[in-house]
Design a protein around this motif. Structure first.
Motif, mmCIF file in Angstrom:
data_model
loop_
_atom_site.group_PDB
_atom_site.id
_atom_site.type_symbol
_atom_site.label_atom_id
_atom_site.label_comp_id
_atom_site.label_asym_id
_atom_site.label_seq_id
_atom_site.Cartn_x
_atom_site.Cartn_y
_atom_site.Cartn_z
ATOM 1 N N ARG A 1 0.972 -1.209 0.242
ATOM 2 C CA ARG A 1 -0.284 0.453 0.431
ATOM 3 C C ARG A 1 0.969 1.517 -0.146
ATOM 4 O O ARG A 1 0.673 1.845 -0.857
ATOM 5 C CB ARG A 1 -1.318 -0.167 0.354
ATOM 6 C CG ARG A 1 -2.121 -1.150 1.222
ATOM 7 C CD ARG A 1 -3.193 -0.717 2.239
ATOM 8 N NE ARG A 1 -3.635 -1.787 2.012
ATOM 9 C CZ ARG A 1 -4.984 -2.024 2.723
ATOM 10 N NH1 ARG A 1 -5.779 -1.865 3.492
ATOM 11 N NH2 ARG A 1 -5.759 -3.348 2.296
ATOM 12 N N GLU A 2 2.243 1.090 0.229
ATOM 13 C CA GLU A 2 2.857 2.319 0.400
ATOM 14 C C GLU A 2 3.804 2.346 -1.019
ATOM 15 O O GLU A 2 3.803 3.752 -1.147
ATOM 16 C CB GLU A 2 3.864 2.171 1.476
ATOM 17 C CG GLU A 2 4.432 3.495 2.295
ATOM 18 C CD GLU A 2 5.495 3.400 3.072
ATOM 19 O OE1 GLU A 2 4.728 3.416 4.835
ATOM 20 O OE2 GLU A 2 6.673 2.528 3.095
ATOM 21 N N LEU A 3 3.858 1.297 -1.587
ATOM 22 C CA LEU A 3 4.120 1.711 -2.673
ATOM 23 C C LEU A 3 2.982 1.757 -3.545
ATOM 24 O O LEU A 3 2.609 2.984 -4.405
ATOM 25 C CB LEU A 3 4.457 -0.103 -3.705
ATOM 26 C CG LEU A 3 4.639 0.125 -5.061
ATOM 27 C CD1 LEU A 3 6.134 1.460 -5.460
ATOM 28 C CD2 LEU A 3 4.591 -1.153 -5.644
ATOM 29 N N PHE A 4 1.895 2.115 -3.388
ATOM 30 C CA PHE A 4 0.407 2.614 -4.260
ATOM 31 C C PHE A 4 0.762 3.897 -4.400
ATOM 32 O O PHE A 4 0.546 5.055 -4.837
ATOM 33 C CB PHE A 4 -0.871 1.936 -3.803
ATOM 34 C CG PHE A 4 -0.822 0.314 -3.849
ATOM 35 C CD1 PHE A 4 0.016 -0.396 -5.213
ATOM 36 C CD2 PHE A 4 -1.848 0.106 -3.799
ATOM 37 C CE1 PHE A 4 -0.648 -1.757 -5.781
ATOM 38 C CE2 PHE A 4 -2.416 -1.398 -3.764
ATOM 39 C CZ PHE A 4 -1.289 -2.395 -4.927
ATOM 40 N N GLN A 5 1.194 4.290 -3.070
ATOM 41 C CA GLN A 5 1.493 5.522 -2.572
ATOM 42 C C GLN A 5 2.411 5.950 -3.198
ATOM 43 O O GLN A 5 1.861 7.441 -3.649
ATOM 44 C CB GLN A 5 1.504 6.218 -1.063
ATOM 45 C CG GLN A 5 0.274 6.031 -0.435
ATOM 46 C CD GLN A 5 -0.228 6.271 1.240
ATOM 47 O OE1 GLN A 5 0.751 5.527 1.949
ATOM 48 N NE2 GLN A 5 -0.275 7.323 1.709
ATOM 49 N N LEU A 6 3.420 5.722 -3.613
ATOM 50 C CA LEU A 6 4.235 6.095 -4.422
ATOM 51 C C LEU A 6 3.616 6.482 -5.750
ATOM 52 O O LEU A 6 4.619 6.961 -6.320
ATOM 53 C CB LEU A 6 5.482 5.305 -4.354
ATOM 54 C CG LEU A 6 6.119 5.694 -2.761
ATOM 55 C CD1 LEU A 6 7.226 4.539 -2.484
ATOM 56 C CD2 LEU A 6 6.931 7.081 -2.301
ATOM 57 N N LEU A 7 3.093 5.765 -6.615
ATOM 58 C CA LEU A 7 3.092 5.798 -7.921
ATOM 59 C C LEU A 7 2.175 6.464 -8.214
ATOM 60 O O LEU A 7 2.240 6.882 -9.125
ATOM 61 C CB LEU A 7 2.016 4.149 -7.711
ATOM 62 C CG LEU A 7 2.646 2.196 -7.695
ATOM 63 C CD1 LEU A 7 1.794 1.828 -8.119
ATOM 64 C CD2 LEU A 7 3.783 2.769 -8.746
ATOM 65 N N GLY A 8 1.496 7.064 -6.863
ATOM 66 C CA GLY A 8 0.413 8.453 -7.266
ATOM 67 C C GLY A 8 1.034 9.120 -7.837
ATOM 68 O O GLY A 8 0.582 10.445 -7.465
ATOM 69 N N PHE A 9 2.161 9.538 -7.495
ATOM 70 C CA PHE A 9 2.831 10.136 -7.978
ATOM 71 C C PHE A 9 3.217 10.814 -8.910
ATOM 72 O O PHE A 9 3.301 11.828 -9.036
ATOM 73 C CB PHE A 9 4.313 10.384 -7.142
ATOM 74 C CG PHE A 9 5.174 11.849 -6.792
ATOM 75 C CD1 PHE A 9 5.030 13.072 -6.027
ATOM 76 C CD2 PHE A 9 6.408 11.565 -7.573
ATOM 77 C CE1 PHE A 9 5.577 13.760 -6.288
ATOM 78 C CE2 PHE A 9 7.204 13.099 -7.937
ATOM 79 C CZ PHE A 9 7.116 13.827 -7.217
ATOM 80 N N ASP A 10 3.473 9.476 -9.730
ATOM 81 C CA ASP A 10 3.059 9.183 -11.284
ATOM 82 C C ASP A 10 4.018 10.304 -11.766
ATOM 83 O O ASP A 10 4.318 10.725 -12.753
ATOM 84 C CB ASP A 10 2.105 10.209 -11.795
ATOM 85 C CG ASP A 10 1.662 10.134 -13.556
ATOM 86 O OD1 ASP A 10 2.137 9.111 -13.602
ATOM 87 O OD2 ASP A 10 0.606 10.544 -13.876
ATOM 88 N N SER A 11 5.267 9.448 -11.711
ATOM 89 C CA SER A 11 6.987 9.584 -11.534
ATOM 90 C C SER A 11 7.532 8.499 -12.083
ATOM 91 O O SER A 11 7.188 7.421 -10.812
ATOM 92 C CB SER A 11 7.273 10.335 -10.910
ATOM 93 O OG SER A 11 8.719 11.110 -11.281
ATOM 94 N N GLU A 12 8.404 8.243 -12.595
ATOM 95 C CA GLU A 12 9.467 6.693 -12.860
ATOM 96 C C GLU A 12 10.000 6.957 -11.627
ATOM 97 O O GLU A 12 11.012 8.494 -11.248
ATOM 98 C CB GLU A 12 9.908 6.958 -13.958
ATOM 99 C CG GLU A 12 8.973 6.407 -15.578
ATOM 100 C CD GLU A 12 10.608 5.927 -16.340
ATOM 101 O OE1 GLU A 12 9.508 5.438 -17.315
ATOM 102 O OE2 GLU A 12 11.231 6.961 -16.692
ATOM 103 N N ILE A 13 10.254 5.884 -11.288
ATOM 104 C CA ILE A 13 11.265 5.765 -10.337
ATOM 105 C C ILE A 13 13.293 5.761 -10.412
ATOM 106 O O ILE A 13 12.730 5.780 -12.074
ATOM 107 C CB ILE A 13 10.996 5.037 -9.255
ATOM 108 C CG1 ILE A 13 11.973 4.634 -7.849
ATOM 109 C CG2 ILE A 13 11.731 3.172 -9.739
ATOM 110 C CD1 ILE A 13 12.075 3.502 -6.971
ATOM 111 N N ASN A 14 13.406 6.514 -10.262
ATOM 112 C CA ASN A 14 15.170 6.214 -10.529
ATOM 113 C C ASN A 14 16.319 5.462 -9.657
ATOM 114 O O ASN A 14 15.775 6.020 -8.468
ATOM 115 C CB ASN A 14 15.537 8.192 -11.173
ATOM 116 C CG ASN A 14 14.905 8.783 -11.825
ATOM 117 O OD1 ASN A 14 15.404 8.715 -12.820
ATOM 118 N ND2 ASN A 14 14.718 9.770 -11.514
ATOM 119 N N VAL A 15 16.538 4.777 -10.080
ATOM 120 C CA VAL A 15 17.957 3.977 -9.656
ATOM 121 C C VAL A 15 18.484 3.845 -10.368
ATOM 122 O O VAL A 15 18.858 3.906 -10.917
ATOM 123 C CB VAL A 15 16.888 2.495 -10.084
ATOM 124 C CG1 VAL A 15 17.518 1.567 -8.711
ATOM 125 C CG2 VAL A 15 15.787 2.644 -9.769
#
Length: 177
Positions: free
Chosen positions: A101-115
């Protein structure tokens, strides 16, 4: 509900949404992939079953090949409560969320993750447009879980790293060269 995607109810709900909105159409660069497909782990990290048996890949993290996995670091029975880790397409592996669910909140930021080897982070320009399904995703997040979008993804990542980052790094070291 399409329970055939995974044994994780939350991911099954997201899979239903993805079926309606399309792959990468609700969170930039993100899309559910074949649940439990370890081919990326084996190709880029380790073939050791002690490594691959504790990780459950489930989603593309960005458009360049990074992916998310659940990390089975203990014997809990609800996989939705497992930490979410990211494996970067150019290297690096990091804890990004303490649970699905915490990942779901991050997805809502609507930006690709940079790794990269040292860090994982989200960045979005102020005037950057949202994905076509962003508004529906945000509504889905609230309706299904009573959650809002992570307005400060760095804080979410920092909390996950503070709680589990060193433990994950220590666990991966024997498997990675």
């Amino acid at each position: 509900m399409n329970s055939t995607y995974s044994p994780v109810a939350e991911l099954n709900l997201l899979n239903e949404l993805q079926d309606r909105l399309g792959f990468e159409n609700y969170a930039e660069g993100f899309g559910l992939t074949d649940y439990g497909d370890i081919s990326g782990l084996v190709a880029g990290w380790s073939k050791d079953p002690e490594f691959t048996d504790r990780l459950i890949p489930f989603a593309q993290a960005n458009g360049s090949g990074s992916f998310y996995a659940l990390w089975r670091f203990d014997d809990r029975t609800d996989p939705a409560t497992l930490p979410v880790v990211v494996f970067g397409d150019e290297g690096g592996q990091h804890v990004v969320a303490r649970h699905v669910r915490e990942l779901f909140q991050l997805l809502g930021f609507d930006s690709e993750i940079n790794v990269d080897w040292d860090d994982a982070y989200f960045y979005r320009e102020e005037d950057e447009p949202y994905s076509d399904g962003h508004d529906e995703y945000v509504a889905w997040l609230d309706e299904n879980f009573g959650l809002t979008v992570a307005e400060d993804p760095a804080a979410v990542l920092a909390a996950a790293q503070a709680e589990l980052g060193q433990r994950f790094t220590s666990w991966t070291e024997p498997f990675l060269s």
